[in-house]
Scaffold this motif. Structure first.
Motif, short mmCIF file in Angstrom:
data_model
loop_
_atom_site.label_atom_id
_atom_site.label_comp_id
_atom_site.label_asym_id
_atom_site.label_seq_id
_atom_site.Cartn_x
_atom_site.Cartn_y
_atom_site.Cartn_z
N GLN A 159 0.84 -1.20 0.00
CA GLN A 159 0.00 0.00 0.00
C GLN A 159 0.88 1.26 0.00
OE1 GLN A 159 -3.18 -0.62 -0.43
NE2 GLN A 159 -2.72 -2.80 -0.22
N LYS A 160 0.32 2.31 -0.57
CA LYS A 160 1.05 3.57 -0.64
C LYS A 160 0.70 4.50 0.52
CE LYS A 160 1.27 3.37 -5.69
NZ LYS A 160 0.91 4.05 -6.96
N ASP A 161 -0.36 4.18 1.24
CA ASP A 161 -0.80 5.06 2.32
C ASP A 161 0.24 5.07 3.45
OD1 ASP A 161 -2.37 5.57 4.98
OD2 ASP A 161 -3.63 6.37 3.36
N THR A 162 0.54 6.25 3.93
CA THR A 162 1.57 6.41 4.96
C THR A 162 1.20 5.71 6.26
OG1 THR A 162 2.12 8.57 4.02
CG2 THR A 162 2.95 8.10 6.23
N ALA A 163 -0.09 5.79 6.64
CA ALA A 163 -0.53 5.16 7.89
C ALA A 163 -0.32 3.65 7.85
CB ALA A 163 -2.00 5.47 8.15
N LEU A 164 -0.57 3.05 6.68
CA LEU A 164 -0.37 1.61 6.55
C LEU A 164 1.11 1.25 6.62
CD1 LEU A 164 -2.94 0.71 3.76
CD2 LEU A 164 -3.12 0.27 6.19
N ALA A 165 1.94 2.08 6.06
CA ALA A 165 3.37 1.82 6.12
C ALA A 165 3.88 1.89 7.56
CB ALA A 165 4.11 2.82 5.25
N ARG A 166 3.35 2.83 8.34
CA ARG A 166 3.79 2.98 9.74
C ARG A 166 3.29 1.81 10.60
NH1 ARG A 166 1.87 8.42 9.38
NH2 ARG A 166 0.24 7.90 10.88
N MET A 167 2.26 1.13 10.12
CA MET A 167 1.67 0.05 10.91
C MET A 167 2.68 -1.07 11.21
SD MET A 167 -1.37 -1.00 12.09
CE MET A 167 -2.35 -2.47 12.36
N ILE A 168 3.55 -1.33 10.26
CA ILE A 168 4.55 -2.38 10.45
C ILE A 168 5.46 -2.05 11.63
CG2 ILE A 168 6.45 -3.65 9.38
CD1 ILE A 168 5.20 -2.95 6.66
N GLY A 169 5.96 -0.82 11.66
CA GLY A 169 6.83 -0.40 12.76
C GLY A 169 6.12 -0.41 14.09
N VAL A 170 4.86 0.01 14.11
CA VAL A 170 4.07 0.01 15.35
C VAL A 170 3.94 -1.41 15.88
CG1 VAL A 170 1.73 0.30 16.24
CG2 VAL A 170 2.81 2.14 14.95
N ALA A 198 1.14 4.71 19.61
CA ALA A 198 0.73 3.64 18.70
C ALA A 198 -0.77 3.61 18.38
CB ALA A 198 1.16 2.29 19.27
N PRO A 199 -1.67 3.89 19.34
CA PRO A 199 -3.10 3.80 19.04
C PRO A 199 -3.56 4.66 17.88
CG PRO A 199 -2.78 3.86 21.41
CD PRO A 199 -1.44 4.13 20.78
N THR A 200 -2.95 5.82 17.69
CA THR A 200 -3.35 6.70 16.59
C THR A 200 -3.09 6.04 15.24
OG1 THR A 200 -2.87 8.67 17.91
CG2 THR A 200 -3.00 8.95 15.52
N THR A 201 -1.90 5.46 15.09
CA THR A 201 -1.55 4.79 13.84
C THR A 201 -2.46 3.60 13.58
OG1 THR A 201 0.77 5.46 14.04
CG2 THR A 201 0.29 3.60 12.59
N ILE A 202 -2.74 2.82 14.62
CA ILE A 202 -3.61 1.65 14.47
C ILE A 202 -5.01 2.08 14.05
CG2 ILE A 202 -4.58 -0.36 15.62
CD1 ILE A 202 -2.21 -0.21 17.59
N ALA A 203 -5.53 3.14 14.67
CA ALA A 203 -6.87 3.63 14.35
C ALA A 203 -6.94 4.11 12.90
CB ALA A 203 -7.27 4.75 15.30
N GLU A 242 -7.66 -9.86 1.99
CA GLU A 242 -6.52 -9.07 2.43
C GLU A 242 -6.91 -8.03 3.47
OE1 GLU A 242 -4.72 -7.35 -0.98
OE2 GLU A 242 -3.90 -9.24 -1.74
N TRP A 243 -8.03 -7.34 3.24
CA TRP A 243 -8.41 -6.27 4.16
C TRP A 243 -8.94 -6.82 5.48
CZ3 TRP A 243 -6.01 -2.16 3.55
CH2 TRP A 243 -5.69 -1.67 2.28
N LEU A 244 -9.53 -8.00 5.46
CA LEU A 244 -9.91 -8.63 6.72
C LEU A 244 -8.67 -8.98 7.53
CD1 LEU A 244 -12.85 -11.04 5.77
CD2 LEU A 244 -12.98 -8.80 6.89
N ALA A 245 -7.61 -9.41 6.83
CA ALA A 245 -6.35 -9.71 7.53
C ALA A 245 -5.78 -8.46 8.18
CB ALA A 245 -5.35 -10.31 6.54
N VAL A 246 -5.85 -7.33 7.48
CA VAL A 246 -5.36 -6.07 8.04
C VAL A 246 -6.19 -5.67 9.26
CG1 VAL A 246 -5.03 -3.60 7.61
CG2 VAL A 246 -4.41 -5.26 5.85
#
Length: 417
Positions: A159-170, A198-203, A242-246
């Motif tokens: 994904q190109k979305d920044t929030a999704l990219a940060r999710m891995i690090g969180v 972390a909660p902000t990124t997850i949300a 895929e989105w259910l997995a996320v």
């Protein structure tokens, strides 16, 4: 007290507290699997002084096990007549029996030594029970992700979305904090400071995933041609997976954050633990309802697509069953996802109508219509013949009457001459 089992239910799990031998005997007799409740962590509730020393010795003398509330374990609450408190919301009781066995009846705690008679201990035990329930869900989500063979990190990286990219690090940071908690038995200020944001990124990630599911539902709704519907349903089959997995990963990390948060409150402000537990429980329920609404809308659209396909199977013998198959895969996946998160949902799948069955049905209707037409023609013919016979009879009678009158006139003329 020997041979005394104290039971606490919070609606999600059942805590069994007492002498280790009695607790084990009780669990074996009921056929229940359990986890360590971790009573030793309650020592921080009491502070110092004589009361703390007494409570500490009582904690040390008891063993605690936690059982996930399933239909089987929930039946124990009814079986042993546990009493629900309107003030705390817990169902509690003390099970006693003759020396060497657990059976018989429930007595409600009156002795000051009892866990159930100490509000602070009861509230703290409930906090630990909430953590165990969430950890159980986290384990089930891990199993779910393995079962569907979906590598969430790969999905996120795509994904190109920044929030999704940060999710891995969180995810890495939270897992590290959980490991430290496991080793130290507590969450100190340093560990907590690492995960506070972390909660902000997850949300954000959860909201993005839900929007993707909503977009799939809208796209399905806009397809009228069976060919377009088949292509969209097939595409939805993999995308929904895929989105259910996320979403599952988001929920797993949110539960992990709640576990860390409760530990932090227990360590820093134990008197606020119960209120914090209730707040986290309400927020968790809100997340579940939000996820449920979005996924149920998707299920409704998939079922509608299957229904449309089933009505057109005679004209589209290949594409219509494909739509139904994709729909059933999505509905089954959502149902499994709901089960892992504890969302109640009914599974509704649509069986693809075979082309032959539809053709036979169409043939039968044609034959039925034809038979009705033959009967109608026969009836009409009979009525026509009856009418014709009646007319013919009337005509014959008229002709005969005119013939008689003519002969009569001729005979009269001959007589006169």
């Amino acid at each position: 007290m020997d041979n005394e089992i104290q039971l606490i239910s919070d609606g999600d799990g059942l805590a069994v507290i007492g002498n280790a031998t009695d607790v084990d005997r009780f669990l074996v007799s009921e056929g229940l699997s359990s986890k360590d409740l971790g009573l030793q962590r309650l020592r921080s509730v009491f502070g110092t002084g004589a009361a703390a020393a007494q409570a500490g010795s009582e904690i040390a003398a008891n063993s605690g096990r936690w059982v996930k509330l399933t239909p089987k374990s929930a039946a124990l609450v009814k079986k042993y007549g546990l009493r629900e408190s309107s003030k705390t919301g817990f169902s509690t009781g003390v099970l006693k029996g003759p020396k060497g066995q657990i059976r018989g009846f429930v007595e409600f705690a009156k002795a000051p030594r009892s866990f159930l008679a100490n509000p602070a201990v009861l509230a703290s035990a409930a906090g630990i029970m909430a953590q165990l329930a969430m950890q159980q869900t986290m384990d089930e989500i891990t199993d779910y992700l393995v079962t569907i063979d979906e590598k969430v990190d790969d999905v996120l990286r795509a994904q190109k979305d920044t929030a999704l990219a940060r999710m891995i690090g969180v995810g890495f940071v939270i897992e590290e904090a959980m490991t430290i908690r496991e080793k130290r038995g507590r969450v100190d200020e340093i560990t907590w400071s690492k995960v506070q944001t972390a909660p902000t990124t997850i949300a954000e990630t959860q909201a993005y995933a839900l929007r993707q599911l909503d977009a799939i539902a809208v796209k399905l709704e806009g397809k009228a041609k069976i060919g377009d519907l088949a292509a969209t349903a097939k595409e939805a089959e993999s995308m929904v997976r895929e989105w259910l997995a996320v979403l599952a990963r988001c929920f797993q990390l949110q539960d992990a954050m709640a576990v860390l948060e409760l530990d932090r409150v227990l360590d820093a402000s134990p008197e606020e633990l119960d209120g914090h537990r209730l707040g986290l429980k309400a927020a968790r329920q809100d997340r579940l309802e939000h996820i449920s609404r979005s996924t149920e809308r998707l299920v409704a659209r998939m079922n509608a697509a299957a229904g449309t396909a089933n009505t057109k199977v005679l004209l589209h013998p290949t594409k219509s069953p494909a739509v139904v198959q994709s729909s059933n895969h999505v509905v089954s996946g959502v149902h499994d996802f709901h089960g892992r998160l504890g969302i109640e949902s009914g599974r509704q799948s649509s069986d693809a109508r075979r082309w032959v069955e539809a053709a036979v049905e169409a043939r039968d209707k044609a034959l039925e219509t034809g038979a009705k037409g033959v009967d109608a023609a026969r009836n009409l013919g009979n009525e026509t013949l009856d009418r014709a016979s009646s007319v013919k009879g009337k005509l014959s009678s008229g002709i005969a009457e005119r013939a008689r009158r003519r002969r009569g006139h001729e005979e009269e003329r001959h007589g006169e001459s």
